[in-house]
Design a protein around this motif. Structure first.
Motif, PDB file in Angstrom:
ATOM      1  N   UNK A 298      26.758  31.522  23.708  1.00  0.00           N
ATOM      2  CA  UNK A 298      25.938  30.793  24.677  1.00  0.00           C
ATOM      3  C   UNK A 298      26.850  30.149  25.719  1.00  0.00           C
ATOM      4  N   UNK A 299      26.609  30.488  26.992  1.00  0.00           N
ATOM      5  CA  UNK A 299      27.458  29.986  28.071  1.00  0.00           C
ATOM      6  C   UNK A 299      28.843  30.592  28.054  1.00  0.00           C
ATOM      7  N   UNK A 300      29.023  31.650  27.256  1.00  0.00           N
ATOM      8  CA  UNK A 300      30.359  32.272  27.093  1.00  0.00           C
ATOM      9  C   UNK A 300      31.399  31.226  26.739  1.00  0.00           C
ATOM     10  N   UNK A 301      30.992  30.251  25.881  1.00  0.00           N
ATOM     11  CA  UNK A 301      31.874  29.121  25.567  1.00  0.00           C
ATOM     12  C   UNK A 301      33.132  29.557  24.833  1.00  0.00           C
ATOM     13  N   UNK A 302      33.004  30.549  23.965  1.00  0.00           N
ATOM     14  CA  UNK A 302      34.174  31.019  23.209  1.00  0.00           C
ATOM     15  C   UNK A 302      34.492  32.472  23.565  1.00  0.00           C
ATOM     16  N   UNK A 303      33.454  33.274  23.670  1.00  0.00           N
ATOM     17  CA  UNK A 303      33.649  34.692  24.014  1.00  0.00           C
ATOM     18  C   UNK A 303      32.411  35.195  24.744  1.00  0.00           C
ATOM     19  N   UNK A 304      32.579  36.270  25.488  1.00  0.00           N
ATOM     20  CA  UNK A 304      31.459  36.853  26.233  1.00  0.00           C
ATOM     21  C   UNK A 304      30.791  37.932  25.390  1.00  0.00           C
ATOM     22  N   UNK A 305      29.511  38.161  25.696  1.00  0.00           N
ATOM     23  CA  UNK A 305      28.837  39.249  24.987  1.00  0.00           C
ATOM     24  C   UNK A 305      29.450  40.585  25.384  1.00  0.00           C
ATOM     25  N   UNK A 306      29.900  40.683  26.640  1.00  0.00           N
ATOM     26  CA  UNK A 306      30.502  41.938  27.103  1.00  0.00           C
ATOM     27  C   UNK A 306      31.711  42.316  26.263  1.00  0.00           C
ATOM     28  N   UNK A 307      32.420  41.285  25.720  1.00  0.00           N
ATOM     29  CA  UNK A 307      33.614  41.572  24.921  1.00  0.00           C
ATOM     30  C   UNK A 307      33.269  42.198  23.574  1.00  0.00           C
ATOM     31  N   UNK A 308      31.983  42.107  23.155  1.00  0.00           N
ATOM     32  CA  UNK A 308      31.577  42.687  21.873  1.00  0.00           C
ATOM     33  C   UNK A 308      31.247  44.177  21.992  1.00  0.00           C
ATOM     34  N   UNK A 309      30.934  44.613  23.206  1.00  0.00           N
ATOM     35  CA  UNK A 309      30.542  46.020  23.399  1.00  0.00           C
ATOM     36  C   UNK A 309      31.764  46.912  23.222  1.00  0.00           C
ATOM     37  N   UNK A 310      31.568  48.001  22.499  1.00  0.00           N
ATOM     38  CA  UNK A 310      32.667  48.947  22.270  1.00  0.00           C
ATOM     39  C   UNK A 310      33.237  49.393  23.622  1.00  0.00           C
ATOM     40  N   UNK A 311      34.566  49.384  23.756  1.00  0.00           N
ATOM     41  CA  UNK A 311      35.170  49.736  25.065  1.00  0.00           C
ATOM     42  C   UNK A 311      34.667  51.059  25.627  1.00  0.00           C
ATOM     43  N   UNK A 312      34.399  52.016  24.749  1.00  0.00           N
ATOM     44  CA  UNK A 312      33.950  53.328  25.230  1.00  0.00           C
ATOM     45  C   UNK A 312      32.501  53.303  25.720  1.00  0.00           C
ATOM     46  N   UNK A 313      31.758  52.227  25.418  1.00  0.00           N
ATOM     47  CA  UNK A 313      30.341  52.178  25.779  1.00  0.00           C
ATOM     48  C   UNK A 313      30.054  51.198  26.918  1.00  0.00           C
ATOM     49  N   UNK A 314      31.079  50.417  27.381  1.00  0.00           N
ATOM     50  CA  UNK A 314      30.853  49.385  28.390  1.00  0.00           C
ATOM     51  C   UNK A 314      30.249  49.982  29.656  1.00  0.00           C
ATOM     52  N   UNK A 315      30.826  51.035  30.164  1.00  0.00           N
ATOM     53  CA  UNK A 315      30.356  51.642  31.413  1.00  0.00           C
ATOM     54  C   UNK A 315      28.963  52.223  31.240  1.00  0.00           C
ATOM     55  N   UNK A 316      28.711  52.833  30.095  1.00  0.00           N
ATOM     56  CA  UNK A 316      27.404  53.438  29.838  1.00  0.00           C
ATOM     57  C   UNK A 316      26.306  52.383  29.827  1.00  0.00           C
ATOM     58  N   UNK A 317      26.575  51.204  29.220  1.00  0.00           N
ATOM     59  CA  UNK A 317      25.590  50.119  29.170  1.00  0.00           C
ATOM     60  C   UNK A 317      25.295  49.616  30.583  1.00  0.00           C
TER      61      UNK A 317
END
Length: 841
Positions: free
Chosen positions: A404-423
């Protein structure tokens, strides 16, 4: 001349010394006759002599003269007095005034010092005569009253007071206390020269002489205007505090460290329901609901330690009802151990918080019941979460608060690197194509690096045509993915299994069969799937029986199954029920194994076992009969050899004796072997029982040890017995002796020269433990597993060193088992062997 007090000379008109006299204690440097005939001016200093001469000229003039003289190394002050005695005679008195002058000087210095002190003090120091007129006043009187010292000296005290104040002063002066010379002190107002009133503090006393009569009045007057102003300010603050105290919206309690209530305000009385008078008869415990005493003590200790504390608690009102309160306590007088507690009723706040929490819980429950993580996020590169439910933790391993609020980490950082662009492309495409929703399948990495497959469904939230947020839900479909893989794996395994598997619903409709099930029943798979179980020649009764067996969770049962052509085959079958979430039966699964070949093998094996059992029974009967036949002549051989050894029928030579002993020992050995074989046969035939009797263990052991003494002597092995308090037991005494005999025989047989055998007995948990330990050759580790096998020898080679049939330990175990006991052997090669036998006592 050294003088200490008084010297008296009588001098003629011309100054001649006529006589000399001195007081007691006067010492002279020379005899008194030394002065006789001298002139008085000869013994006095020049200035004093001149004074003396002038007095002699004017006989009637009296004169005093002081001078100093060095006497005995000390400087003395002397005083000469000239007194005419007659017209032609003069008395000269010389007096030592050294001490008197020293005292006078000290007094003068002291008075000077005290006067300096008095003049420089800020207080007015004064002295009055008994008519209340000033005889002394210091310079501070100008600062305090506005009058100078000269203006005050001689004036009356009344000038400084109003009539009422002066009357009070007169009453104090005339009081018994003051008349006794005791000090008095009081506060009043003084009239300054400019007519203003000045608050003052007066302290004074009457000075009495040695006859206790009043001489004067001395005292001091102090300007206390600053003190009075501060006192009035303090009183004003106190009044304001009292007003605030009484009119505060919060309840206030003043109490001691031990909880004694000293004061409360009106709000406290209103809040709790007691009057002030009632409160002052109680302590803080009256406020505490049951069970909060220890918590309250901890809070008080915290205040005493740190000076203040703030906490939430619950109080009990006079009517017994409980309220939630916020309490702020602080120490206000550490010396007197006094605290102040401010209490605010937060019951409504707590109820509101509780209601809000319940609403949040209902919302959280609603969200939690959704099988996925609901969210609202910004449309940015990080997918910054405004809100995301706790279900994200089960997916990512991170708490929702981290995202929440990217206080510790972003949700984008959880997405598999190979799937970031596809999402990102999928979301942009849904916006470009103006679709109401977007759906995406992608992978997420959890906190441990594990991959989770997720399905996300979301939509954009617009305000005034502007995209503000994305609302959506994220499902973890990893289990579904895994289940799909497991189903494929299950189908592959079951289809290739060598046994039949079928699944049907509770109505009997066949939903699945594998190839093996179809083949063993003579069908194709397609013929069975979708059909009713009756196609397998199973009537309703059989179906119901299978269903009931499945409900009871039966294991494999042997049944006869019917093929398509009507032939039967033996099979093992089990049934089990597959239930739904409410534990209601949904499906029934059957596993069928064709055991036609196994049944054929069992028949052959059964026939072979019958032949073997008959042969074994014949062997046992033969051994039993042969044992009886052999024991009879052996007993005769042993008996007659023993009789011959007694030399009843004549003496024997050495060779004859040796041969007869060999006959007797060999016969005995053979007889024991036959007895062991006979016992084994009886045990196998189930004909050997136990004869229980109560007997004493120690003499029974000694009897067996004595029977083995010759054997032990021949082996040069010592046998010792230790009994640890064991006396009577109930068992088969004969079998007990056989157990010990066989164990001793084995130990002695495998003992070396000068070895030992130890027999030990004790009771452990109502079991007799018989222990036989030796330090013989021991047993190889690889032979330990066969010790109780019949006819087994550790050394089975043709050249083996030790004899025996290999039945001893087998019989020991059989006899121990028959008693409900057990046998345990510990051995190490070249170290020795220990055998433990346990028998119920």
């Amino acid at each position: 001349m050294v003088t200490r007090n008084l010297i008296l000379f009588h001098v003629s008109a011309d100054g001649a010394i006529l006589s000399y006299n001195s007081s007691e204690g006067v010492q002279l440097l020379v005899e008194p006759e030394h002065f006789m005939g001298k002139n008085i001016s000869d013994i006095l200093p020049s200035d004093v002599s001149e004074k003396a001469k002038s007095c002699l000229k004017d006989v009637m003039i009296t004169g005093d003269m002081q001078y100093q003289l060095q006497l005995g190394g000390e400087l003395h002050d002397l005083e000469a007095t000239f007194v005419p005695e007659s017209k032609d005679r003069l008395i000269v008195i010389i007096k030592d005034v050294t001490e008197q002058l020293a005292t006078h000087n000290k007094l003068f210095e002291s008075e000077k010092k005290y006067r300096l002190l008095a003049d420089n003090t800020i207080d007015v120091i004064w002295q009055l005569d008994m008519s209340l007129c000033f005889t002394y006043v210091n310079r501070s009187v100008l600062d305090v009253t506005g009058y100078s010292v000269d203006e005050v000296i001689g004036s009356n005290l009344s000038m400084f007071f109003t009539p009422e104040a002066f009357d009070m002063v007169i009453s104090l002066v005339n009081s018994d206390k003051c008349k006794k010379g005791e000090g008095v002190a009081f506060e009043t107002d003084l009239i300054r020269k400019d007519g203003t009133l000045l608050p003052i503090d007066i302290t004074g006393k009457i000075v009495l002489n040695e006859n206790q009569l009043p001489i004067c009045i001395q005292g001091r007057t102090r300007d206390i205007s600053a003190y009075v102003e501060a006192r009035n300010a303090l009183l004003d603050r106190k009044n304001r505090f009292k007003s605030l105290f009484e009119n505060s919206n919060d309840a206030i309690f003043i109490h001691t460290f031990d909880g004694t209530i000293l004061d409360v305000n009106n709000k406290a009385c209103e809040l709790i329901g007691y009057s002030k008078d009632v409160f002052k008869t109680k302590d803080l415990r009256v406020l505490l609901p049951d069970g909060l005493e220890y918590e309250a003590k901890e809070h008080l200790d915290d205040v005493i330690k740190n000076g203040s504390s703030r906490f939430e608690s619950r109080f009990k009102k006079a009517d017994g009802s409980i309220i939630d309160v916020e309490v702020s306590v602080s120490v206000i007088d550490e010396d007197k151990n006094i605290m102040q507690g401010i209490v605010r009723d937060i019951t409504e706040q707590k109820n509101a918080e509780k209601e809000l929490q319940e609403k949040e819980n209902r919302f959280e429950t609603l969200v939690a019941n959704i099988p996925g993580a609901t969210y609202r996020c910004k449309y940015d590169a990080d997918y910054t979460m405004e809100y995301i439910s706790k279900e994200i933790t089960s997916i990512s391993g991170y708490p929702a608060s981290d995202l929440i609020g990217s206080s510790v980490r972003t949700y984008a950082s959880l997405i598999h690197p190979d799937d970031v662009e596809m999402v990102a492309n999928a979301i942009d495409r849904s916006l470009t194509e103006d679709r109401p929703y977007f759906t995406i399948l992608y992978r997420v990495l959890d906190s441990k690096g594990n991959v989770h497959h997720v399905f996300e469904r979301g939509r954009g939230i617009f305000e005034n045509g502007k995209l503000m947020f994305f609302d959506g839900i994220i499902f973890d479909i990893s289990d579904q993915k895994e289940m799909d893989q497991k189903v494929r794996l299950f189908k592959t395994i079951v289809d290739g299994a060598g046994y039949g598997v079928s699944i049907k619903d509770v109505s009997g409709k066949v939903l699945y069969v594998n190839e093996s099930f179809a083949q063993m029943h003579g069908f194709d798979v397609d013929e069975l799937v979708g059909s009713h179980i009756s196609l397998l020649r199973s009537d309703d009764a059989v179906c119901e029986a299978e269903f009931q067996k499945a409900l009871k969770g039966h294991d494999m049962n042997e049944v006869l199954r019917v093929r398509k052509d009507g032939s039967e085959f033996p099979a093992l079958m089990n049934c089990f029920v597959i239930t739904d979430d409410n534990n209601e039966p949904v499906y029934i699964s059957n596993t069928v194994i064709d055991i036609t070949e196994r049944k054929r093998s069992e028949i052959i094996m059964h026939q072979a076992m019958e032949v073997a059992e008959n042969a074994n029974r014949t062997k046992s009967e033969f051994l039993a009969n042969m044992s009886h036949e052999l024991r009879t002549p052996l007993n005769s051989v042993i008996g007659f050899s023993d009789v011959l050894l007694t030399e009843t029928f004549g003496q024997l030579n050495d060779k004859q004796t040796k041969y007869l002993k060999n006959i007797s020992s060999s016969g005995t050995h053979l007889l024991n072997l036959i007895q062991d074989i006979l016992d084994i046969s009886k045990i196998e035939a189930g004909k050997l029982g136990l004869t229980y009797e109560k007997f004493s263990v120690p003499p029974t052991i000694n009897e067996v040890v004595l029977s083995m003494s010759d054997f032990a002597k021949s082996k040069q092995v010592s046998v010792t017995v230790h009994n640890n308090g064991v006396d009577m037991i109930t068992a088969d005494r004969t079998k007990f002796k056989q157990i010990l005999y066989n164990l001793l025989n084995n130990s002695l047989k495998f003992s070396t020269k000068n070895g030992y055998v130890k027999v030990h007995t004790q009771i452990i948990d109502d079991m007799l433990e018989l222990c036989v330990r030796d330090n013989g050759v021991g047993i190889p580790e690889d032979k330990m597993g066969h010790l109780f096998d019949q006819f087994y020898q550790a050394d089975a080679s043709p050249s083996r060193q030790y004899g025996g049939a290999g039945l001893g330990l087998s019989l020991v175990k059989q006899f121990a088992d028959m008693h409900g006991g057990d046998v345990h052997v510990e051995s190490k090669e070249s170290v020795g062997t220990t055998v433990y036998v346990h028998i119920p006592k």
